[in-house]
Design an enzyme around this catalytic site. Sequence first.
Site, PDB file in Angstrom:
ATOM      1  N   GLU A   1       9.203 -10.292   2.827  1.00 17.33           N
ATOM      2  CA  GLU A   1       9.834  -9.179   3.538  1.00 17.33           C
ATOM      3  C   GLU A   1      11.345  -9.144   3.295  1.00 17.33           C
ATOM      4  OE1 GLU A   1       8.077  -8.475   7.707  1.00 17.33           O
ATOM      5  OE2 GLU A   1       7.460 -10.528   7.214  1.00 17.33           O
TER       6      GLU A   1
ATOM      7  N   THR B   1       2.928 -14.579  10.474  1.00 20.74           N
ATOM      8  CA  THR B   1       4.384 -14.511  10.329  1.00 20.74           C
ATOM      9  C   THR B   1       5.019 -13.764  11.494  1.00 20.74           C
ATOM     10  OG1 THR B   1       4.153 -14.568   7.943  1.00 20.74           O
ATOM     11  CG2 THR B   1       6.249 -13.778   8.807  1.00 20.74           C
TER      12      THR B   1
ATOM     13  N   ARG C   1       0.804  -1.223   0.000  1.00 24.21           N
ATOM     14  CA  ARG C   1       0.000   0.000   0.000  1.00 24.21           C
ATOM     15  C   ARG C   1       0.836   1.272   0.000  1.00 24.21           C
ATOM     16  NH1 ARG C   1      -2.801  -3.238   3.658  1.00 24.21           N
ATOM     17  NH2 ARG C   1      -1.762  -2.219   5.412  1.00 24.21           N
TER      18      ARG C   1
ATOM     19  N   THR D   1       0.360 -26.576   4.729  1.00 25.47           N
ATOM     20  CA  THR D   1       0.784 -25.923   5.972  1.00 25.47           C
ATOM     21  C   THR D   1       1.510 -26.970   6.796  1.00 25.47           C
ATOM     22  OG1 THR D   1      -1.135 -24.432   5.941  1.00 25.47           O
ATOM     23  CG2 THR D   1       0.013 -24.713   8.041  1.00 25.47           C
TER      24      THR D   1
END
Length: 425
Positions: A373, A359, A151, A266
């Site tokens: 990241e 996370t 964003r 997962t």
Amino acid sequence: MAEGKQLRSFVEVGRDSHFPIQNLPFGVFRRRGATEPPRPAVAIGDFALDLAAVSDAGLFDGPLLAGSACFRQETLNMFLAMGRPAWKEARATLQRILAADEPVLRDNEALRKKCLVPMSDIEMLLPIMVGDYTDFFCSVHHARNCGFIFRGPQTLVNPNWFHLPIGYHGRASSVIISGTDIIRPRGQGHPIGDAQPYFGPSKKLDFELEMAAIVGPGNELGKPIDINDAEEHIFGLVVMNDWSARDIQAWESMPLGPFLGKSFSTTVSPWIVTMDALKPFACDAPKQEPEPLPYLAEKNHVNYDIPLEVWIKSMEQSEPSIVTKSNFKHLYWTLTQQLAHHTVNGCNLRPGDMFATGTLSGPEPESLGCLLELTWNGQKEISVGNSTRKFLEDGDEVILTACCKGEEYNVGFGICTGKVLPALP
């Protein structure tokens, strides 16, 4: 029985072991090559203590576990449903029979061989039947970084984030045990210009460093769990890799959130470390501003000092390379706040349900909990051995681990690992 550094087992446990007598995490195993059904166990050093064998020998002699069939099941769900009094009774019994000065197992060779199985002789299985799985989004550092990436700096974190633990309902059927291979998922990605959306193998496959809480006793539909009672409903924690296809996720997530970008796999570590074993590592949770609403305001606002690491081993490497060092203590919304929020609308939790933290990124560049990241969504590369990565490549093995460091012992989780295989044709 006193818990702490003075407690020792007759089973030899190395100083760096994740599984001393102070830990005793619960799992489910099967002997390699055996036809017998899976059995619950606790880990002690390099051995699994077969709880069905312990039960058959009559060593669970307390009021709640004597005669119980909970350790003759193929999962831990029945034991989880029994609640904290039974969990404490089991822990006290196991620490007593494994203690260095207790002869019941130590001096009975036949029983000892029946109960203590070398870990090299077993395979670990999913320890619970996961009825439902919820994934939260509770690291402020991860939230801010994702906000900046997607964003821009003007809206790092949406205003609601500081008022409630954000979460979504995940896919329980694709929760898998550590060591299971991961087939690269296929799906749609953002179109370029006026073209049709991309369809094919994900080009942005990622790991997510998380931990997941395992629910014990649940609650009736329509009856929330009070924040100050929430601890009684949490059995323990596992390490979790919530594999993510970032390109699929980015294209599909508006307006309803993650779907195929998350639901393909997962991975969880095999041993559930109990909250009782983690108590010596409790620490203050971050101060929350603004103050949470009354239903999230807790008397005991704690996190746990659990160092976490992520390693990647490419096909070309003989040894893995570390890419992340983080810590559970950075979590903004606590486990108990997550559980209380989950039920405040009357949602009923059940034994064996699982809810994950999201996370677990920290404040430092080396503490970021995913490649999204670490590479700033592929804008830069990180070193992995003699090569570099923006996202995961076929053949990469991702290894997550967590271990609390005590003065004279560790309380660890073992490893949570999975290897990426090529997409199906």
